[in-house]
Design an enzyme around this catalytic site. Structure first.
Site, PDB file in Angstrom:
ATOM      1  N   LYS A 287      80.187  12.516  39.752  1.00  0.00           N
ATOM      2  CA  LYS A 287      79.182  12.971  38.785  1.00  0.00           C
ATOM      3  C   LYS A 287      79.891  13.424  37.514  1.00  0.00           C
ATOM      4  CE  LYS A 287      75.588  13.760  42.183  1.00  0.00           C
ATOM      5  NZ  LYS A 287      76.236  13.121  43.336  1.00  0.00           N
TER       6      LYS A 287
ATOM      7  N   SER B 145      69.738  19.317  43.226  1.00  0.00           N
ATOM      8  CA  SER B 145      69.823  18.108  42.406  1.00  0.00           C
ATOM      9  C   SER B 145      68.500  17.643  41.823  1.00  0.00           C
ATOM     10  CB  SER B 145      70.426  16.971  43.244  1.00  0.00           C
ATOM     11  OG  SER B 145      69.611  16.687  44.362  1.00  0.00           O
TER      12      SER B 145
ATOM     13  N   HIS C 259      76.473  18.960  41.929  1.00  0.00           N
ATOM     14  CA  HIS C 259      75.943  19.052  40.567  1.00  0.00           C
ATOM     15  C   HIS C 259      76.444  20.288  39.824  1.00  0.00           C
ATOM     16  CE1 HIS C 259      73.161  15.611  40.440  1.00  0.00           C
ATOM     17  NE2 HIS C 259      73.116  15.780  41.749  1.00  0.00           N
TER      18      HIS C 259
END
Length: 393
Positions: A240, A181, A209
Site C-alpha cells: 500500500k 480499510s 492502512h
C-alpha cells in the site's frame, strides 16, 4: 459453458439483475494521481498508493538494479534455497523501523495474517477480534482451532466483557486493524493495550492502512499512540503506502523464529523476487528520508475530506486518507461510481459482502501525488454526479 457450473452462473445472473456484478477495470498506464482507462485519462481515487511510491524513481532504480544483478526470480522457498542476503537485510531494516527485535516478510498482507494466526493459536487459546476486522484476519482465525469471541466495533466495554469471559484460556489474543480499510477510522489502540495489560492478554494489530501513513515516518499506529514495546505483534503490508508487494510481521525474536518453522504461507511459498525485495528496502529508506511525502498526504486528505463534507456527503467516522462516501443502496453506489468515471474520476463502489448490507459506498483514497487542482476537479465532479443521482441536493 462447461456442464456443472450452472449453479454459479445462476448466482452471477442474479448479481447482474441486482446491479452488483462488476467487471475488473484494467489500467492502461502506471499508477499515478491520474490513470488511463479505456483510452481516457481520469483522476485516480481508488488506489492504496498513499505516497506515490509505486513510481518513485528511487524504487524503480533499485528494482532494475536488483533484476540485473540477481535475476527475475529466486527459484525456491525461503527455508530451502530462496533466502538471499537482501531478504534478511530488508527484515532487519523493517524490525529497526518498527522498533521490534525482529521481523519476517510474507508474500502478502493477507497471507501474513493467515500465517501468524494459524501458527500461534491452539484449542487452549482464545482470539478476541473486532467486528470490522479485515477479511484476512477473519480467514486467519478460521484456520485455527482456538475459541473465538467478537467484540463490537471499537467498543471497549464490549472488549472488556470478552476478556472477562475468557479467563480460563491459556492465552487471550486481541486482534484489531490499526486503520479500518473501509471506514478510515483508527482503532483506539491505547485503550486496547491498557485492557490487555490489565487482563494479561496479547495484542496483535494489522497496520496495512497505517504503515507509511501514521506515526513517525509512517511507523504505524503503535508508534502513533506511543506504544512501542507494548504491542506484541505488528502486521503490515508492503503493497500500500510502501508501494510494492508483500506483508510482514514485526515482533519478538522468538515469535519470528517460531513462524519460520510453523508459518505455512512462509514455508510453502517461493520468496519474493529480487526486484520486489530491493524496491521494498528502498521504500523504507524513502520513508526515513522524505517525511514531506506523509505531510503532503495528510494535507491533501484534509482538503478533500473537508470538500466532501461541505458538499453534504456522509463520510462516516473517517480520520485518515481513507474516506468513504456512504450511499447506502448497493446498486446506487455502483451507479454513482460509473457516473464519476464517465465524468473523469475513478472511485470504485464497494458493497456487500465487503461492507455490511445497506452501507454501500464509494471509497476514496487521496495520495501525496495529487495536486490541489486535481482534487478540486474531483470535488466538482462529485458534486455534479451526486446531484444528478439525487445523493446530495
Amino acid at each position: 459453458m462447461m456442464k456443472g457450473f450452472e449453479y454459479l452462473q445462476e448466482e452471477l445472473d442474479q448479481m447482474t439483475e441486482q446491479g452488483t456484478f462488476r467487471k475488473l477495470v484494467p489500467l492502461e498506464s502506471d499508477q499515478g494521481s491520474k490513470v488511463v482507462i479505456n483510452g481516457k485519462e481520469v483522476i485516480q481515487l481508488s488506489s492504496n498508493n498513499y505516497l506515490g511510491l509505486t513510481t518513485h524513481p528511487r524504487l524503480v532504480k533499485a528494482a532494475l538494479e536488483a533484476v540485473e544483478k540477481f535475476g527475475a526470480g529466486t527459484g525456491s522457498v525461503r527455508t530451502i534455497a530462496g533466502t538471499f542476503t537482501m531478504h534478511e537485510q530488508l527484515e532487519e531494516k523493517l524490525a529497526k523501523f518498527k522498533h521490534t527485535e525482529a521481523s519476517l516478510v510474507f508474500q502478502s498482507g493477507f497471507t501474513t495474517n493467515q500465517g501468524v494466526l494459524s501458527a500461534i493459536l491452539s484449542p487452549e487459546d482464545v482470539v478476541i477480534s473486532d467486528a470490522l476486522n479485515h477479511a484476512s484476519i477473519i480467514d486467519g482465525i478460521r484456520l485455527t482451532k482456538a475459541a473465538r469471541k467478537v467484540y463490537k466495533h471499537v467498543d471497549m466495554k464490549d472488549l472488556e466483557r470478552a476478556l472477562k469471559e475468557s479467563g480460563e484460556y491459556r492465552k487471550r489474543l486481541i486482534v484489531t486493524d490499526g486503520v479500518f480499510s473501509m471506514d478510515g477510522n483508527i482503532a483506539p489502540l491505547d485503550k486496547i493495550v491498557e485492557l490487555a495489560e490489565q487482563y494479561d492478554a496479547l495484542v496483535m494489530v494489522d497496520d496495512a492502512h497505517a504503515s507509511g501513513v501514521l506515526g513517525e515516518n509512517g511507523r504505524g499506529t503503535v508508534n502513533h499512540f506511543g506504544l512501542d514495546g507494548r504491542v506484541h505483534i505488528q502486521v503490515g503490508t508492503l503493497s500500500k503506502a510502501i508501494g510494492v508487494l508483500g506483508g510482514y510481521v514485526a515482533s519478538s525474536r522468538s515469535l519470528i523464529d517460531y513462524l519460520i518453522h510453523k508459518g505455512r504461507p512462509f514455508l510453502f511459498s517461493t520468496s519474493h523476487p529480487p526486484a520486489v525485495t530491493a524496491a521494498c528496502d528502498e521504500a523504507i529508506q524513502v520513508l526515513l528520508e522524505e517525511p514531506e511525502l506523509i505531510e503532503k498526504l495528510w494535507d491533501n486528505a484534509k482538503f478533500f475530506k473537508d470538500g466532501l463534507v461541505k458538499l453534504g456527503y456522509d463520510t462516516g467516522e473517517s480520520q485518515t486518507p481513507v474516506t468513504p462516501v456512504i450511499v447506502g443502496d448497493e446498486a446506487l453506489s455502483h451507479k454513482f461510481s460509473d457516473k464519476l468515471l464517465e465524468y473523469g474520476v475513478f472511485a470504485q463502489g464497494i458493497a456487500f459482502p465487503t461492507v455490511a448490507k445497506g452501507m454501500a459506498r464509494v471509497r476514496t483514497i487521496v495520495t501525496a501525488q495529487h495536486s490541489k487542482e486535481e482534487l478540486q476537479e474531483a470535488l466538482d465532479i462529485f458534486e455534479k454526479a451526486g446531484k444528478e443521482l439525487g445523493i446530495i441536493s
